[in-house]
Structures are given as C-alpha cells and as structure tokens.
Design an enzyme around this catalytic site. Structure first.
Site, PDB file in Angstrom:
ATOM      1  N   CYS A  48      -2.236   6.664  -6.841  1.00  0.00           N
ATOM      2  CA  CYS A  48      -2.635   6.638  -5.436  1.00  0.00           C
ATOM      3  C   CYS A  48      -3.991   7.319  -5.276  1.00  0.00           C
ATOM      4  O   CYS A  48      -4.201   8.438  -5.754  1.00  0.00           O
ATOM      5  CB  CYS A  48      -1.579   7.329  -4.584  1.00  0.00           C
ATOM      6  SG  CYS A  48      -2.027   7.436  -2.830  1.00  0.00           S
ATOM      7  N   CYS A  51      -3.265  10.738  -3.027  1.00  0.00           N
ATOM      8  CA  CYS A  51      -2.506  11.898  -3.502  1.00  0.00           C
ATOM      9  C   CYS A  51      -2.357  11.989  -5.011  1.00  0.00           C
ATOM     10  O   CYS A  51      -1.880  12.994  -5.523  1.00  0.00           O
ATOM     11  CB  CYS A  51      -1.126  11.930  -2.846  1.00  0.00           C
ATOM     12  SG  CYS A  51       0.025  10.667  -3.468  1.00  0.00           S
ATOM     13  N   CYS A  66      -7.277 -13.727  -6.910  1.00  0.00           N
ATOM     14  CA  CYS A  66      -7.138 -13.633  -5.449  1.00  0.00           C
ATOM     15  C   CYS A  66      -8.226 -12.744  -4.841  1.00  0.00           C
ATOM     16  O   CYS A  66      -8.383 -12.706  -3.631  1.00  0.00           O
ATOM     17  CB  CYS A  66      -5.753 -13.131  -5.063  1.00  0.00           C
ATOM     18  SG  CYS A  66      -5.444 -11.398  -5.428  1.00  0.00           S
ATOM     19  N   CYS A  96       2.185   4.144  -0.495  1.00  0.00           N
ATOM     20  CA  CYS A  96       2.567   5.172  -1.456  1.00  0.00           C
ATOM     21  C   CYS A  96       3.766   5.917  -0.878  1.00  0.00           C
ATOM     22  O   CYS A  96       3.698   6.431   0.239  1.00  0.00           O
ATOM     23  CB  CYS A  96       1.398   6.123  -1.698  1.00  0.00           C
ATOM     24  SG  CYS A  96       1.833   7.563  -2.695  1.00  0.00           S
ATOM     25  N   CYS A  99       2.869   9.803  -0.060  1.00  0.00           N
ATOM     26  CA  CYS A  99       2.008  10.266   1.040  1.00  0.00           C
ATOM     27  C   CYS A  99       1.881   9.261   2.187  1.00  0.00           C
ATOM     28  O   CYS A  99       1.267   9.566   3.202  1.00  0.00           O
ATOM     29  CB  CYS A  99       0.626  10.656   0.523  1.00  0.00           C
ATOM     30  SG  CYS A  99      -0.397   9.266  -0.013  1.00  0.00           S
ATOM     31  N   HIS A 102      -1.735   3.442   2.712  1.00  0.00           N
ATOM     32  CA  HIS A 102      -1.730   1.985   2.576  1.00  0.00           C
ATOM     33  C   HIS A 102      -2.360   1.581   1.247  1.00  0.00           C
ATOM     34  O   HIS A 102      -3.450   2.030   0.904  1.00  0.00           O
ATOM     35  CB  HIS A 102      -2.532   1.379   3.742  1.00  0.00           C
ATOM     36  CG  HIS A 102      -2.756  -0.087   3.639  1.00  0.00           C
ATOM     37  ND1 HIS A 102      -1.776  -1.008   3.929  1.00  0.00           N
ATOM     38  CD2 HIS A 102      -3.857  -0.804   3.299  1.00  0.00           C
ATOM     39  CE1 HIS A 102      -2.263  -2.230   3.779  1.00  0.00           C
ATOM     40  NE2 HIS A 102      -3.524  -2.124   3.383  1.00  0.00           N
ATOM     41  N   HIS A 105      -0.514  -5.307  -0.020  1.00  0.00           N
ATOM     42  CA  HIS A 105       0.676  -6.088   0.317  1.00  0.00           C
ATOM     43  C   HIS A 105       1.302  -6.635  -0.956  1.00  0.00           C
ATOM     44  O   HIS A 105       0.637  -6.729  -1.985  1.00  0.00           O
ATOM     45  CB  HIS A 105       0.317  -7.239   1.261  1.00  0.00           C
ATOM     46  CG  HIS A 105      -0.094  -6.776   2.608  1.00  0.00           C
ATOM     47  ND1 HIS A 105      -1.393  -6.388   2.905  1.00  0.00           N
ATOM     48  CD2 HIS A 105       0.616  -6.601   3.752  1.00  0.00           C
ATOM     49  CE1 HIS A 105      -1.444  -6.004   4.170  1.00  0.00           C
ATOM     50  NE2 HIS A 105      -0.251  -6.129   4.707  1.00  0.00           N
ATOM     51  N   ASP A 109       4.685 -14.710  -4.928  1.00  0.00           N
ATOM     52  CA  ASP A 109       4.026 -15.868  -5.526  1.00  0.00           C
ATOM     53  C   ASP A 109       3.376 -15.546  -6.872  1.00  0.00           C
ATOM     54  O   ASP A 109       2.478 -16.230  -7.322  1.00  0.00           O
ATOM     55  CB  ASP A 109       2.977 -16.434  -4.568  1.00  0.00           C
ATOM     56  CG  ASP A 109       1.859 -15.445  -4.257  1.00  0.00           C
ATOM     57  OD1 ASP A 109       1.860 -14.307  -4.779  1.00  0.00           O
ATOM     58  OD2 ASP A 109       0.956 -15.809  -3.474  1.00  0.00           O
ATOM     59  N   ARG A 117       3.653 -10.434  -6.867  1.00  0.00           N
ATOM     60  CA  ARG A 117       2.223 -10.107  -6.929  1.00  0.00           C
ATOM     61  C   ARG A 117       1.937  -8.974  -5.957  1.00  0.00           C
ATOM     62  O   ARG A 117       1.921  -9.177  -4.754  1.00  0.00           O
ATOM     63  CB  ARG A 117       1.360 -11.321  -6.581  1.00  0.00           C
ATOM     64  CG  ARG A 117      -0.142 -11.020  -6.578  1.00  0.00           C
ATOM     65  CD  ARG A 117      -0.977 -12.280  -6.384  1.00  0.00           C
ATOM     66  NE  ARG A 117      -0.647 -13.014  -5.189  1.00  0.00           N
ATOM     67  CZ  ARG A 117      -1.280 -12.890  -4.010  1.00  0.00           C
ATOM     68  NH1 ARG A 117      -2.275 -12.045  -3.857  1.00  0.00           N
ATOM     69  NH2 ARG A 117      -0.898 -13.619  -2.980  1.00  0.00           N
ATOM     70  N   CYS A 119      -0.712  -7.046  -4.394  1.00  0.00           N
ATOM     71  CA  CYS A 119      -2.135  -7.231  -4.119  1.00  0.00           C
ATOM     72  C   CYS A 119      -2.654  -5.906  -3.549  1.00  0.00           C
ATOM     73  O   CYS A 119      -2.316  -5.534  -2.427  1.00  0.00           O
ATOM     74  CB  CYS A 119      -2.294  -8.382  -3.134  1.00  0.00           C
ATOM     75  SG  CYS A 119      -3.991  -8.857  -2.824  1.00  0.00           S
TER      76      CYS A 119
END
Length: 129
Positions: A48, A51, A66, A96, A99, A102, A105, A109, A117, A119
């Site tokens: 992360c 943190c 992608c 995470c 903490c 973000h 996602h 697929d 996956r 991403c």
C-alpha cells in the site's frame, strides 16, 4: 469503517502529497498507461502506498493491456471489497484493509486461471524488491 491505521485527512495529505492523496484518499485514478508500474515486472511485493501493508506478490502480476497494473490475486485478508456505483456503473472498489486507502477496482474478466483482474493505480502501491 475503522481501520488499524487511522489518520486525519490533513496527516494523509502531508504524508502522501497532492497526487497520491487524490488517488489513495479521494478515490481518484491516474490516466491510463502513465503509471510507474504499468509495464514493470520486477520481482517483489506491492505494498500500500499509504501505509506500507503488503497487498500483492509480483508473481500475480500480468500484462493486461488495460493501462494500469493488473494482478490475478491478492495476499489473503489484505484487500477490502466495496460496491461502487459511481459514474453510472456497478463495480467493486478495492481498498487497503489496513488503512482504507483506495487502490482501484477488481473485475471478473482476468485471462488467468483465477479469472480475476485487480486493476490498480500505480500511485496506490510501492514495489518492495
């Protein structure tokens, strides 16, 4: 939700800087094909970016084309999954679990045996070689 590591948003901003704060704490994203780890396949552990919690092993990373780093599995118990209905879509956001930052996602697929996956924004992780 309560997390093992909690800080004020002011503390996060001071530690992360504006761009990483925008992605990790404000649920932003980096432009496709711009992240430092998009085409990196060095050995190590992706942690992360907020943190330092280990999240993904490099052997789970694959070339997805992608525009963001992609993994087919996470380290068990290190990711929190949240339904995301922003932008008129239904997706699963990954955070995470240590903490609440973000990461990106997860999608079903993936081209590997897991069919998953993850991403991930490069700015959301640090590679520890």
């Amino acid at each position: 939700m309560k997390y093992p590591i909690e800080k004020s948003e002011e503390q996060w901003l001071a530690e992360l800087g504006p761009e990483r704060y925008r992605i990790l704490r404000m649920k932003g994203t980096e432009a496709p094909n711009t992240g430092a780890y998009n085409l990196t396949f060095d050995q190590g552990t992706y942690c992360c970016g907020a943190c330092g919690e280990p999240l993904f092993e490099s052997n789970s990373k694959f070339k997805s084309s992608c525009g963001w780093p992609s993994f087919d599995e996470s380290i068990p118990g290190r990711i929190e999954y949240v339904k995301d209905t922003t932008f008129g879509m239904i997706r699963t956001e990954i955070l995470c679990a240590n903490c609440g930052s973000h990461l990106g996602h997860v999608f079903d697929d993936g081209p590997t045996q897991t069919g998953i996956r993850y991403c991930v924004n490069s700015a959301s992780v640090d590679l520890k070689k």
